[in-house]
Design a protein around this motif. Sequence first.
Motif, PDB file in Angstrom:
ATOM      1  N   ARG A  15      -0.879   5.514  47.524  1.00  0.00           N
ATOM      2  CA  ARG A  15      -0.262   4.949  46.311  1.00  0.00           C
ATOM      3  C   ARG A  15      -1.288   4.243  45.435  1.00  0.00           C
ATOM      4  NH1 ARG A  15       4.578   3.338  49.200  1.00  0.00           N
ATOM      5  NH2 ARG A  15       3.551   1.413  49.796  1.00  0.00           N
ATOM      6  N   LYS A  41      -1.576   1.214  42.605  1.00  0.00           N
ATOM      7  CA  LYS A  41      -0.811   0.100  42.059  1.00  0.00           C
ATOM      8  C   LYS A  41      -1.557  -0.499  40.876  1.00  0.00           C
ATOM      9  CE  LYS A  41      -2.596  -3.744  44.850  1.00  0.00           C
ATOM     10  NZ  LYS A  41      -2.303  -4.732  45.868  1.00  0.00           N
ATOM     11  N   LEU A  97      -5.317   0.552  41.225  1.00  0.00           N
ATOM     12  CA  LEU A  97      -6.133   0.497  42.432  1.00  0.00           C
ATOM     13  C   LEU A  97      -5.442   1.241  43.561  1.00  0.00           C
ATOM     14  CD1 LEU A  97      -7.128  -3.300  42.592  1.00  0.00           C
ATOM     15  CD2 LEU A  97      -8.569  -1.387  41.907  1.00  0.00           C
ATOM     16  N   ALA A  98      -6.242   1.961  44.339  1.00  0.00           N
ATOM     17  CA  ALA A  98      -5.735   2.551  45.581  1.00  0.00           C
ATOM     18  C   ALA A  98      -6.677   2.118  46.688  1.00  0.00           C
ATOM     19  CB  ALA A  98      -5.691   4.066  45.485  1.00  0.00           C
ATOM     20  N   ARG A  99      -6.149   2.123  47.903  1.00  0.00           N
ATOM     21  CA  ARG A  99      -6.992   1.737  49.032  1.00  0.00           C
ATOM     22  C   ARG A  99      -6.786   2.735  50.171  1.00  0.00           C
ATOM     23  NH1 ARG A  99      -5.633  -3.902  51.458  1.00  0.00           N
ATOM     24  NH2 ARG A  99      -3.901  -2.661  52.223  1.00  0.00           N
ATOM     25  N   GLU A 147      -6.766   4.605  53.586  1.00  0.00           N
ATOM     26  CA  GLU A 147      -6.831   4.090  54.958  1.00  0.00           C
ATOM     27  C   GLU A 147      -7.506   5.105  55.879  1.00  0.00           C
ATOM     28  OE1 GLU A 147      -5.635   1.152  56.296  1.00  0.00           O
ATOM     29  OE2 GLU A 147      -4.618   0.303  54.551  1.00  0.00           O
ATOM     30  N   ARG A 148      -7.811   6.306  55.345  1.00  0.00           N
ATOM     31  CA  ARG A 148      -8.538   7.295  56.146  1.00  0.00           C
ATOM     32  C   ARG A 148      -9.354   8.177  55.217  1.00  0.00           C
ATOM     33  NH1 ARG A 148      -3.156   9.518  58.852  1.00  0.00           N
ATOM     34  NH2 ARG A 148      -2.555   7.390  58.487  1.00  0.00           N
ATOM     35  N   SER A 167      -9.666  11.296  54.754  1.00  0.00           N
ATOM     36  CA  SER A 167      -9.077  12.444  54.067  1.00  0.00           C
ATOM     37  C   SER A 167      -8.383  12.048  52.764  1.00  0.00           C
ATOM     38  CB  SER A 167      -8.086  13.153  54.999  1.00  0.00           C
ATOM     39  OG  SER A 167      -7.093  12.238  55.424  1.00  0.00           O
ATOM     40  N   ASP A 174     -10.593   1.304  46.348  1.00  0.00           N
ATOM     41  CA  ASP A 174     -11.077   0.235  47.225  1.00  0.00           C
ATOM     42  C   ASP A 174     -11.423   0.840  48.592  1.00  0.00           C
ATOM     43  OD1 ASP A 174     -10.974  -1.722  49.271  1.00  0.00           O
ATOM     44  OD2 ASP A 174      -9.714  -3.041  48.065  1.00  0.00           O
ATOM     45  N   ARG A 203     -11.144  -0.395  53.694  1.00  0.00           N
ATOM     46  CA  ARG A 203     -10.477  -0.068  54.963  1.00  0.00           C
ATOM     47  C   ARG A 203     -11.210   1.014  55.757  1.00  0.00           C
ATOM     48  NH1 ARG A 203      -5.208  -2.467  55.382  1.00  0.00           N
ATOM     49  NH2 ARG A 203      -5.814  -4.599  54.908  1.00  0.00           N
ATOM     50  N   ARG A 246      -5.470  -0.182  64.312  1.00  0.00           N
ATOM     51  CA  ARG A 246      -6.938  -0.139  64.270  1.00  0.00           C
ATOM     52  C   ARG A 246      -7.535  -1.527  64.473  1.00  0.00           C
ATOM     53  NH1 ARG A 246      -8.282   1.718  59.000  1.00  0.00           N
ATOM     54  NH2 ARG A 246      -6.121   2.140  58.496  1.00  0.00           N
ATOM     55  N   ASP A 292      -2.718  12.330  63.278  1.00  0.00           N
ATOM     56  CA  ASP A 292      -3.931  12.693  62.524  1.00  0.00           C
ATOM     57  C   ASP A 292      -5.153  12.635  63.453  1.00  0.00           C
ATOM     58  OD1 ASP A 292      -6.149  12.848  60.859  1.00  0.00           O
ATOM     59  OD2 ASP A 292      -5.228  11.677  59.249  1.00  0.00           O
ATOM     60  N   ASP A 325      -8.669  11.469  62.001  1.00  0.00           N
ATOM     61  CA  ASP A 325      -8.805  10.030  61.806  1.00  0.00           C
ATOM     62  C   ASP A 325      -8.924   9.308  63.153  1.00  0.00           C
ATOM     63  OD1 ASP A 325      -8.724   7.692  59.933  1.00  0.00           O
ATOM     64  OD2 ASP A 325      -7.067   7.182  61.270  1.00  0.00           O
ATOM     65  N   TRP A 374       1.355  -1.609  50.274  1.00  0.00           N
ATOM     66  CA  TRP A 374       0.445  -1.566  49.124  1.00  0.00           C
ATOM     67  C   TRP A 374       1.249  -1.385  47.839  1.00  0.00           C
ATOM     68  CZ3 TRP A 374      -4.478  -2.702  48.269  1.00  0.00           C
ATOM     69  CH2 TRP A 374      -5.136  -2.173  47.158  1.00  0.00           C
ATOM     70  N   GLY A 375       1.087  -2.302  46.921  1.00  0.00           N
ATOM     71  CA  GLY A 375       1.810  -2.158  45.657  1.00  0.00           C
ATOM     72  C   GLY A 375       3.111  -2.938  45.611  1.00  0.00           C
TER      73      GLY A 375
END
Lengths: 431, 243
Positions: free
Chosen positions: A2, A4, A21-23, A25-26, A28, A56, A59, B15, B34, B37, B189-190
């Motif tokens: 996502r 935001k 901004l997106a962050r 987490e992996r 891919s 960002d 993570r 994690r 996944d 990952d 998030w968001g």
Amino acid sequence: MRWKTNTYSGWGRALTASGQLARPERQSQVTPTAPAIGNRRSYGDAALNSGGRAMDMTRLDRILEFDTRTGDIHVEAGCTIGDLARVLPTRGWLPRVMPGTGFATVGGCIAMDVHGKNHHHAGSFGGHVREITLLTPDGPRVIAPDDTSIWRATIGGLGQTGVIASARLSLMAVPGRTMKVHERRAENFDEHIAMLDASQATFCVGWVDAAATGASLGRGIVEEAETSGAEAKHRTKTRTIPFDAPGFALSAPMVRMFNTLYYRRVPADGQFVIRPIEDFFFPLDRVHDWNRLYGKTGFHQFQCVVPTNERYALRGMLGAIAEAGAASPLAVLKRMGPAESGHLSFAKEGFTLAVDFPNRGATPELIAHLIAQTIEANGRVYLAKDSLSTAAQARAMYTHLPEWAATVNDIDPERRLETDLTRRLALRTAI
Amino acid sequence: MKTWVILGATSAIARAFIRQEADTGAGFLLCGRDQNDMLVTAADARHRGAAAAEVCAIDMRDADSFAPVLARLQTISGTICCAVFVGSMPEQSEIDADPGLIPGVVIDSFTGPAQFLTALAPLMEEREAGEIVGVSSVAGDRGRLGNYVYGAAKAGFSTYLSGLRNRLGRKGIHVMTVKPGPVDTAMTWGSQLPFMATPDAVAKDIIAGLKSQRNTVYTKRLWLLVMTIIRLIPEPIFKKLSI
Ligand SMILES: Cc1cc2nc3c(=O)[nH]c(=O)nc-3n(C[C@H](O)[C@H](O)[C@H](O)COP(=O)(O)OP(=O)(O)OC[C@H]3O[C@@H](n4cnc5c(N)ncnc54)[C@H](O)[C@@H]3O)c2cc1C
Ligand SMILES: NC(=O)c1ccc[n+]([C@@H]2O[C@H](COP(=O)([O-])OP(=O)(O)OC[C@H]3O[C@@H](n4cnc5c(N)ncnc54)[C@H](OP(=O)(O)O)[C@@H]3O)[C@@H](O)[C@H]2O)c1
């Protein structure tokens, strides 16, 4: 993943941006469609993209490979220097170059080609990177120093060649988790410079009392250090600044008082102390969100480097700063060695001065004056700290800008990776 | 030696937990969907001190995928521990528009992990040792406008965990229920949520909770107070609130 919409700022909080901004987490989820940012420890607008998007990377902070015999490590770009400095010493290693904050990420350290307290021996961060996995708008690439043009555009390249996904670094061997530090007073500018010049220590940095005037102008404390395995007495507790401080917190009389006490802290004949690695390298990280001490309007850091033969220009600058009574207690003087790894790398042989200023009244004018003096002395200001230079000044200071811009514009023709900094200084545009 | 089976090893909270436990030299079997990952997380755990770290594919919605994991665990000697981080929370508005999403939420957050833990229990009972961490949520403490399907699944999971605690406690196995408030992960998030915790802080609270053998841990601690108050509001009033 996502996106935001958010308002965010650099560490100095004087410049802000509003954008998406997106962050991830992996891995891919990472795509080179927007500039990558780290922990936003750059003071100005390097990690901002007003009206656009930014990714960002914090993570993605895992250790992918680590050879404890050779000290070669492969890490994701969001891995912080502080995390590495905490985990690696028990296994006998430490990042070879570390900036003054452990919150800086490996991606941010490459994109700014950061320097540490050992620049005079070790050069800058980029010199110890062996390989980078770079997601360019053209597709992923693994690049090494032999890929000269893209390498030089990536090291210190402000993230404009693509998103750094991971990097291989060469570490330095250490005997333990501490530093043996020798602290001595320097009574004035000349003595200060002479002590930095004469130092043989692996790590060496000078704290400057930027409020001192007259015969004491440029006085401070020179810290020289070696890695050590000795036990430190205690680790200082971390604290958090929970709210924006009122304006008087860093007023001139308060700073003068603080600096005098800080200067006297070290006995006249010097002292040896054992400090935990983190306390020596990241002294300010013990106070979380300390940038809030400067109140809502934020602050600026001015950092320049001038060639050795122009070092007295720094005395002139310190004079102007002391006269204006504008400095905060954070002021640093360092010797820098040769080595330039990237087209836009900041470091060059000479002396560097860094001073924080609350963002009030005449500060921007004073800094503009200091930038002009820097250029006159054949020096340059550090883009990680800058918010006030102009496009013309950037060209005067960074003479390899045309080569850098040509490479970068070739890799990212749609200019998806531009940031507020590259636009403010028109770095990617011929003017 | 202690081996942690992690369900939902790609979760940010998982994690953080893996990283902190790796430091103690534990072993890991990372389970989730996944693989790429998880392989990265496994490498990270090893380089930070884990005795071993393997990955295994598992999907809560496919109970057949449980067998290989359970078979692998049979061959690992020492103490087996399990931490459950799986769960899914679509927007309540999406669920309202498509009630067909409900079974998936319930499987991911409740019945899937319950089925796995129930299948794992005999092995742990046999060894008469181990710990189970079940990550539930404050959302399970009372059904609320904003996420009551997810909340219902988590309530089911919390109740299941309390029963499992009752059963396994007799064999010296400790079951701990974790109820986080909002945590700064992909899930949130968001969204603008109060008293957000970091994944690192949640992991720290989990590890501290295990050390002192807590049955239920609210993280941040403040949520214990908040949820106690929320639970005390009489239903005739509560049904009119939008909190
Ligand atoms: C207290 C303090 C002390 C400091 N001391 C020093 C010092 O001693 N020496 C020094 O050199 N610097 C120092 N700095 C500056 C700091 O090291 C740099 O600004 C560094 O770049 C910050 O890293 P970051 O991860 O926060 O990056 P950000 O500030 O978030 O980003 C910096 C730049 O890197 C790019 N970037 C970040 N991640 C990636 C990625 N994965 N891929 C591509 N591009 C990326 C961004 O686009 C941006 O251009 C200090 C800063 C502070 C706050
Ligand atoms: N974030 C919060 O505010 C918050 C608050 C309270 C409780 N929690 C709980 O904390 C736990 C971790 O969540 P998080 O915040 O870290 O978010 P997250 O990253 O979305 O974690 C959810 C995890 O569940 C896994 N998962 C979902 N469905 C699955 C399935 N069918 N099979 C296998 N794995 C499945 C996901 O795997 P994939 O990567 O394959 O999707 C992921 O690892 C969850 O149980 C969540 O309900 C979170």
